[in-house]
Design an enzyme around this catalytic site. Structure first.
Site, PDB file in Angstrom:
ATOM      1  N   CYS A  77       1.022  -1.088   0.144  1.00 49.50           N
ATOM      2  CA  CYS A  77      -0.068   0.048   0.003  1.00 49.50           C
ATOM      3  C   CYS A  77       1.219   1.296  -0.226  1.00 49.50           C
ATOM      4  CB  CYS A  77      -0.708  -0.329   1.289  1.00 49.50           C
ATOM      5  SG  CYS A  77      -2.343  -1.682   1.479  1.00 49.50           S
ATOM      6  N   ARG A 121       2.994   0.221  -5.294  1.00 48.79           N
ATOM      7  CA  ARG A 121       3.541  -0.419  -3.548  1.00 48.79           C
ATOM      8  C   ARG A 121       1.842  -1.328  -3.650  1.00 48.79           C
ATOM      9  NH1 ARG A 121       6.911   1.210  -0.287  1.00 48.79           N
ATOM     10  NH2 ARG A 121       5.357   0.656   1.523  1.00 48.79           N
ATOM     11  N   TRP A 124      -3.164  -2.523  -1.559  1.00 49.17           N
ATOM     12  CA  TRP A 124      -3.064  -4.118  -1.771  1.00 49.17           C
ATOM     13  C   TRP A 124      -3.364  -4.778  -0.614  1.00 49.17           C
ATOM     14  CZ3 TRP A 124      -0.488  -7.908   0.515  1.00 49.17           C
ATOM     15  CH2 TRP A 124      -0.611  -9.675  -0.591  1.00 49.17           C
ATOM     16  N   GLY A 145       0.287  -1.307   6.287  1.00 46.37           N
ATOM     17  CA  GLY A 145       0.429  -1.835   7.481  1.00 46.37           C
ATOM     18  C   GLY A 145      -0.154  -2.752   7.516  1.00 46.37           C
ATOM     19  N   GLU A 173      15.421 -18.513 -10.323  1.00 42.16           N
ATOM     20  CA  GLU A 173      14.719 -17.016 -10.540  1.00 42.16           C
ATOM     21  C   GLU A 173      14.255 -16.821 -12.389  1.00 42.16           C
ATOM     22  OE1 GLU A 173      14.827 -13.741  -9.584  1.00 42.16           O
ATOM     23  OE2 GLU A 173      14.833 -12.264 -11.137  1.00 42.16           O
ATOM     24  N   LYS A 196      10.442 -15.158 -12.456  1.00 41.07           N
ATOM     25  CA  LYS A 196      10.434 -14.176 -13.006  1.00 41.07           C
ATOM     26  C   LYS A 196       8.846 -14.634 -13.892  1.00 41.07           C
ATOM     27  CE  LYS A 196      12.646 -10.914 -12.712  1.00 41.07           C
ATOM     28  NZ  LYS A 196      12.137 -10.715 -10.358  1.00 41.07           N
ATOM     29  N   GLU A 214       5.839 -14.520 -12.684  1.00 38.92           N
ATOM     30  CA  GLU A 214       5.251 -13.164 -12.084  1.00 38.92           C
ATOM     31  C   GLU A 214       4.848 -12.668 -13.501  1.00 38.92           C
ATOM     32  OE1 GLU A 214       8.241 -11.142  -8.484  1.00 38.92           O
ATOM     33  OE2 GLU A 214       9.363 -11.891 -10.136  1.00 38.92           O
ATOM     34  N   HIS A 225      15.012 -36.524  -9.706  1.00 40.37           N
ATOM     35  CA  HIS A 225      14.433 -37.046  -8.656  1.00 40.37           C
ATOM     36  C   HIS A 225      12.569 -36.080  -8.888  1.00 40.37           C
ATOM     37  CE1 HIS A 225      17.604 -38.560  -7.526  1.00 40.37           C
ATOM     38  NE2 HIS A 225      18.301 -37.542  -7.571  1.00 40.37           N
TER      39      HIS A 225
HETATM   40  C1  G6P Z   1       8.431  -8.983  -4.137  1.00 37.10           C
HETATM   41  C2  G6P Z   1       8.621  -8.407  -5.608  1.00 37.10           C
HETATM   42  C3  G6P Z   1      10.114  -9.026  -5.859  1.00 37.10           C
HETATM   43  C4  G6P Z   1      11.508  -8.745  -4.676  1.00 37.10           C
HETATM   44  C5  G6P Z   1      10.618  -9.309  -2.850  1.00 37.10           C
HETATM   45  C6  G6P Z   1      12.102  -8.900  -1.850  1.00 37.10           C
HETATM   46  O1  G6P Z   1       8.427  -9.762  -4.135  1.00 37.10           O
HETATM   47  O2  G6P Z   1       7.743  -8.233  -6.231  1.00 37.10           O
HETATM   48  O3  G6P Z   1      10.589  -8.518  -6.609  1.00 37.10           O
HETATM   49  O4  G6P Z   1      11.918  -9.497  -5.629  1.00 37.10           O
HETATM   50  O5  G6P Z   1       9.640  -8.400  -2.902  1.00 37.10           O
HETATM   51  O6  G6P Z   1      12.278  -7.222  -2.587  1.00 37.10           O
HETATM   52  P1  G6P Z   1      13.125  -6.742  -1.502  1.00 37.10           P
HETATM   53  O7  G6P Z   1      12.879  -5.046  -1.761  1.00 37.10           O
HETATM   54  O8  G6P Z   1      13.561  -6.888  -0.518  1.00 37.10           O
HETATM   55  O9  G6P Z   1      14.407  -7.337  -2.558  1.00 37.10           O
END
Ligand code: G6P
Length: 612
Positions: free
Chosen positions: A2, A27, A75, A102, A484, A488, A491, A508
């Site tokens: 948020c 956010r 959010w 929060g 990763e 990605k 996502e 496995h």
């Molecule tokens: C969220 C974002 C990710 C990021 C993760 C950790 O899930 O969508 O892209 O890797 O938070 O965020 P940070 O700011 O701690 O790297």
């Protein structure tokens, strides 16, 4: 998650408040709202489900006039993303409005109590209890009412409150969620982070936990919630450029940020490597007692999401070249375990935002247990950067796309720098130090070369966009990159299922899924595990699986087994992940675009996860 913003001054509040929400949209973006106090002291509120654009449309039609207001982009944590659950939330009379980032943990008990004493609730959110609590404590002063209300609240909050019964001010409070007060000329602002005020002012005051702030058109005041006394704190100058938060000709921020990777390498290494001496200089660590650093005999890297995969690459680098035992821990796990830590343990938080709640809480746990706490953080002034004893900034500028790309490249880069740094104060030879630093120095050019494959990768995304499942495989340094690559794709191309696995573990389990409709992306550079990877590719081929290979330039043989090949230049094995991540980032972005996804703001995600 948020984002919150507030404005008080001479201009129309809604202009800044909308602008700020657009910048804070990363956010959270399931609903948004704004409350503005008009000149004739009427509090008007507009809310909308969906993106900020739909709120903007509504505001254009309604004329939300007034020079004092607050806004929010949500959010959802408690309650569906509906108009009723969108912020700002108000008390029974509609005299007090609150925006909140929060979670109020004890909201159920508070809500029951408030309902019993006659309060009428309009939403399913935890936040609404704050408005009613303030109402129940309000006499004639908003900050006193908020101070009293906060005594009953447990949880995390960045709050901004306005009231028509005590106009001319915004009252804010912070605990475990970020909040900044920004100082203008005859106008002041508040926001979740300083990117919201770029172009308006660069004077920023970071609020600390358990502080309350009161801002008027010409003044600001910070009060300790516990002691109720004033705290004097000077502002910092934030040197963000407006171009850093614009797309600059790219269709999406994610693409812009991937294409910034070479620049990212330069910015993260500038002034930090001395190739002639095989040394790395990290100014951020110079404040520490160097003997304490030398005595570190164990490192725990704490991170979440993409940052945790960078940490895994870092683990391999640090163990191989600095000879220090390293563990990678997910913030969400570490904070609830009973980790064994002592004063010779360095706990390093890796976080782009510097605000991820689980990473932050783990860090606090580590500090309590006596570890040296360090940070690898991108956002300057963020909570993790302030809570750690020392740290290394990534210096890659604002990352706006929700899925992290350029910060990931930088996190691996900084971990490579840290490897040389620790290696050289331990047993790494001058020759090895030179070898690694010289190669790091060349990386921006090597990434440029990878980016030249852009059109080919776009073509591959088109070709493979009909597939619903993908397996990403890699070994050793490129095992985290397989994870990763899969993360990605999940996502940003959110209609596709993908799994990241170590090539060796594939037999496995995941191999059971392989057939002609289940392609595998193999990260198979010419490294110490090339032959091992080759055997695994044979196993995939024997089951009619298609293969896209990320391979080293000059490897013609790979074409005999892979259906498609994306080449990366040759480099040191420990640095190959920095190169192999780039085509995978591009592949996900183009796959998402092919499938019609908003790759900057994927479904259900938020960039800064400030809740557990
Ligand atoms: C969220 C974002 C990710 C990021 C993760 C950790 O899930 O969508 O892209 O890797 O938070 O965020 P940070 O700011 O701690 O790297």
């Amino acid at each position: 998650m948020c984002g919150i913003a507030g404005y008080i001054g001479k201009n129309q509040a809604s202009d800044f408040l909308l602008d700020a929400l657009k910048r804070l949209e990363y956010r959270g973006y399931d609903s948004a709202g704004m409350a503005v106090l008009s000149e004739d002291n009427a509090l008007n509120c507009i809310k909308s489900v969906g993106r900020i654009n739909s709120l903007e449309e509504k505001i254009k039609k309604t004329q939300l006039n007034g020079c004092l207001g607050i806004s929010h982009t949500r959010w959802a944590t408690h309650g569906y993303p509906t108009k009723n659950n969108a912020h700002p939330h108000s008390d029974c009379a509609g005299d007090i409005f609150v925006v909140h980032n929060g979670i109020i943990e004890n909201y159920k008990i508070l809500k029951e109590r408030l309902i019993k004493s006659g309060h009428k609730f309009k939403s399913d959110t935890d936040t609404e209890v704050i408005a009613h609590l303030i109402e129940s404590h309000f006499k004639d002063n908003l900050e006193q009412a908020l101070l009293s209300a906060l005594k009953h609240i447990e949880g995390a909050y960045a709050l901004a409150v306005i009231s028509k019964n005590d106009p001319g001010k915004i009252v804010v409070a912070k605990k475990s969620s970020p909040l900044v007060i920004c100082i203008g000329e005859n106008e002041n602002f508040i926001a979740s982070d300083s990117s919201a005020v770029v172009g308006y002012t660069n004077k920023v005051i970071y609020l600390n936990d358990n502080e309350l702030g009161i801002i008027t058109e010409n003044s600001h005041k910070i009060i300790s919630i516990a002691r109720n006394n004033e705290i004097h704190r000077n502002h910092c100058n934030v040197d963000l450029d407006i171009s850093e938060i614009q797309k600059n000709g790219h269709e999406y921020f994610m693409l812009k940020e991937i294409f910034e990777s070479p620049e990212v390498m330069k910015n993260s290494t500038r002034g930090r490597i001395i190739p002639e001496e095989g040394l790395v200089k990290l100014g951020g660590l110079e404040v520490l007692d160097q003997n304490k650093l030398r005595n570190i005999n164990r490192i725990i890297l704490i991170a979440c999401g993409t940052a945790s995969f960078a940490a895994m690459v870092g683990e391999y680098m640090l163990e191989e070249y600095a000879g220090i035992p390293v563990e990678v821990e997910l913030g969400s796990e570490f904070r609830y375990r009973k980790p064994i830590i002592n004063s010779k343990t360095a706990v390093i938080a890796v976080s782009q935002s510097g605000e991820t709640a689980d990473t932050l809480a783990s860090l606090e746990e580590a500090r309590r247990k006596g570890a040296l706490t360090l940070g690898i953080v991108n956002v300057v002034g963020s909570t993790i950067s302030r809570e750690t004893e020392a740290g290394i900034y990534n210096h890659v500028g604002p990352e706006i796309a929700v899925a992290s790309t350029k910060a990931f490249i930088s996190q691996m880069t900084v971990l490579a720098l840290l490897t040389v740094y620790f290696g050289r104060i331990k047993e790494m030879s001058l020759i090895m130090g030179k070898r690694i630093t010289e190669e790091i120095d060349k990386m921006p050019c090597l990434i440029e070369k990878v980016l030249k494959n852009d059109k080919q990768i776009k073509g591959l995304a088109k070709k493979y966009s009909k597939y619903k499942n993908f397996l990403f495989l890699g070994r050793k340094y490129n095992y985290p990159i397989a994870e990763e690559g899969a993360l990605k794709l999940k996502e940003v191309a959110y209609y596709v299922h993908a799994e990241g696995y170590s090539s060796g573990e594939m037999k496995h389990g995941p191999i059971a899924m392989i057939n002609e409709n289940f392609p595998s992306v193999f990260i198979v550079p010419n490294d110490s595990v090339y032959e091992k990877n080759w055997s695994n590719m044979e196993e995939i081929k024997a089951r009619n699986g298609k293969i896209i290979a990320i391979a080293t330039e000059g490897d013609e043989n790979i074409k005999n087994i892979a259906d498609d090949v994306i080449y990366i230049p040759k480099t040191l094995e420990m640095l190959t992940p920095i190169l192999s991540a780039v085509p995978l980032h591009l592949f996900s972005a183009y796959m998402g675009m092919e499938l019609g996804c908003d790759i900057d703001k994927p479904r259900n995600l938020a960039k800064s996860v400030t809740v557990e």
